[in-house]
Design a protein around this motif. Structure first.
Motif, short mmCIF file in Angstrom:
data_model
loop_
_atom_site.label_atom_id
_atom_site.label_comp_id
_atom_site.label_asym_id
_atom_site.label_seq_id
_atom_site.Cartn_x
_atom_site.Cartn_y
_atom_site.Cartn_z
N ALA A 100 0.80 -1.21 0.00
CA ALA A 100 0.00 0.00 0.00
C ALA A 100 0.84 1.26 0.00
N GLU A 101 0.13 2.35 -0.20
CA GLU A 101 0.73 3.69 -0.25
C GLU A 101 1.46 4.02 1.04
N ILE A 102 2.57 4.75 0.90
CA ILE A 102 3.35 5.17 2.06
C ILE A 102 2.69 6.39 2.70
N PRO A 103 2.46 6.40 4.03
CA PRO A 103 1.90 7.59 4.68
C PRO A 103 2.91 8.72 4.63
N GLN A 147 14.37 12.65 3.04
CA GLN A 147 15.21 11.49 3.33
C GLN A 147 14.37 10.34 3.86
N SER A 148 13.37 10.64 4.69
CA SER A 148 12.51 9.58 5.21
C SER A 148 11.73 8.91 4.08
N LEU A 149 11.30 9.69 3.10
CA LEU A 149 10.58 9.11 1.96
C LEU A 149 11.50 8.19 1.16
N ALA A 205 10.70 4.26 0.74
CA ALA A 205 10.60 3.69 -0.60
C ALA A 205 11.64 2.59 -0.79
N LEU A 206 12.84 2.83 -0.27
CA LEU A 206 13.91 1.82 -0.37
C LEU A 206 13.51 0.54 0.35
N ASP A 207 13.01 0.67 1.57
CA ASP A 207 12.62 -0.52 2.33
C ASP A 207 11.48 -1.27 1.65
N ARG A 208 10.52 -0.52 1.11
CA ARG A 208 9.36 -1.16 0.49
C ARG A 208 9.75 -1.92 -0.78
N ILE A 209 10.52 -1.28 -1.64
CA ILE A 209 10.93 -1.92 -2.90
C ILE A 209 11.86 -3.09 -2.61
N ARG A 210 12.82 -2.87 -1.73
CA ARG A 210 13.77 -3.94 -1.39
C ARG A 210 13.04 -5.13 -0.78
N GLY A 211 12.07 -4.87 0.09
CA GLY A 211 11.30 -5.97 0.68
C GLY A 211 10.56 -6.77 -0.37
N PHE A 221 3.00 4.41 -4.35
CA PHE A 221 3.42 4.93 -3.06
C PHE A 221 2.84 6.30 -2.76
N GLY A 222 2.31 6.98 -3.77
CA GLY A 222 1.76 8.30 -3.56
C GLY A 222 2.81 9.35 -3.26
N ILE A 223 4.01 9.19 -3.83
CA ILE A 223 5.09 10.15 -3.60
C ILE A 223 5.64 10.60 -4.95
N SER A 224 6.52 11.61 -4.91
CA SER A 224 7.10 12.14 -6.14
C SER A 224 8.19 11.19 -6.67
N ARG A 225 8.67 11.52 -7.86
CA ARG A 225 9.68 10.67 -8.49
C ARG A 225 11.03 10.73 -7.80
N ALA A 226 11.37 11.88 -7.20
CA ALA A 226 12.72 12.06 -6.66
C ALA A 226 13.10 11.00 -5.62
N PRO A 227 12.28 10.75 -4.58
CA PRO A 227 12.67 9.72 -3.61
C PRO A 227 12.67 8.32 -4.21
N VAL A 228 11.78 8.04 -5.16
CA VAL A 228 11.77 6.73 -5.81
C VAL A 228 13.05 6.55 -6.62
N ARG A 229 13.43 7.60 -7.36
CA ARG A 229 14.66 7.52 -8.17
C ARG A 229 15.89 7.30 -7.29
N GLU A 230 15.93 8.00 -6.14
CA GLU A 230 17.06 7.83 -5.23
C GLU A 230 17.06 6.43 -4.62
N ALA A 231 15.89 5.92 -4.29
CA ALA A 231 15.80 4.56 -3.75
C ALA A 231 16.31 3.54 -4.76
N LEU A 232 15.97 3.72 -6.03
CA LEU A 232 16.43 2.80 -7.07
C LEU A 232 17.95 2.92 -7.26
N ARG A 233 18.48 4.13 -7.11
CA ARG A 233 19.93 4.30 -7.22
C ARG A 233 20.64 3.52 -6.10
#
Length: 225
Positions: free
Chosen positions: A3-6, A13-15, A19-25, A47-59
């Motif tokens: 589900a979506e991240i609150p 940084q928390s986002l 995102a990192l924990d969710r995708i990695r899990g 996740f209901g968030i912007s691209r920037a934290p997702v992109r950083e999590a993927l990096r």
């Protein structure tokens, strides 16, 4: 995925961390398999968030060896060859031996030993409950706790991406492994290794490590040994 991240009260940084924990899990539990694409747009919607934290999590996942960034083709979950798996298992074996030799050169840290025992207990509970995802999480937790016994921060930093990459194929082959042996057998092997460590005798621990069955989970090209 889940589900979506609150978002309330979370900084950038928390986002990234969430995102990192969710995708990695999802990757380590086998929800997303080796070779599957990870599309930023789809992840941001889920996740209901912007691209920037997702992109950083993927990096960061790329640094950990769990995803591959392909030129003009985006991001996908890493695929490992049979040779990759043999090399990773060899590294895992060498680092675990070094960790226990270092840990047992002085009196064992009882708090760290307790973390290892809790991971073994979690594996046993997951085996009884027939909960393969919990068992996979506990397996990774156990081996990280084993290496953490050494109290060697840089060793743990080097080891963590290795066990995470191995978990890719542990997740992919979970069903095949379950057909070959019962979950209780894996839990028993880890309990045996914990008891060897708790004995404080390096010879007993190294013998237990050698017989631990590191290659229970294998890439499809390999035969079980």
């Amino acid at each position: 995925m889940t589900a979506e991240i609150p978002l309330d009260g979370l900084g950038a940084q928390s986002l990234v961390e969430l995102a990192l924990d969710r995708i990695r899990g999802d990757i380590l539990r086998g929800t997303i398999g080796p070779g599957e694409r990870l599309v930023e747009e789809q992840l941001t919607r889920r996740f209901g968030i912007s691209r920037a934290p997702v992109r950083e999590a993927l990096r960061l996942l790329g640094q950990q060896g769990l995803v591959e960034h392909l030129p003009r083709r985006g991001v996908r979950v890493a695929e490992l060859s049979a040779d990759d798996m043999e090399e990773l298992f060899g590294l895992r074996d060498a680092l675990e031996r070094y960790a226990v030799e270092t840990a047992l050169a002085v009196p064992l840290d009882q708090e760290r030993l307790a973390v290892l025992e809790r991971a073994a207990e979690r594996m046993e509970r997951a085996a009884v409950a027939d909960a393969p995802l919990d068992r996979a999480d506990a397996h990774r937790e156990f081996h990280l706790a084993l290496v953490a016994l050494a109290g060697h921060r840089h060793l743990l930093r080097a080891y963590e991406p290795i066990i995470m990459q191995l978990q890719l194929y542990m997740a992919a082959n979970m069903r095949r492994e379950a057909e070959q042996r019962s979950p209780a057998e894996g839990a028993h092997r880890h309990r045996h290794l914990y008891e060897a460590v708790a004995s404080g005798d390096s010879g007993t621990v190294l013998a237990a490590l050698a017989g631990h069955g590191a290659r229970t989970y294998l890439a499809p090209e390999l035969d079980p040994s």
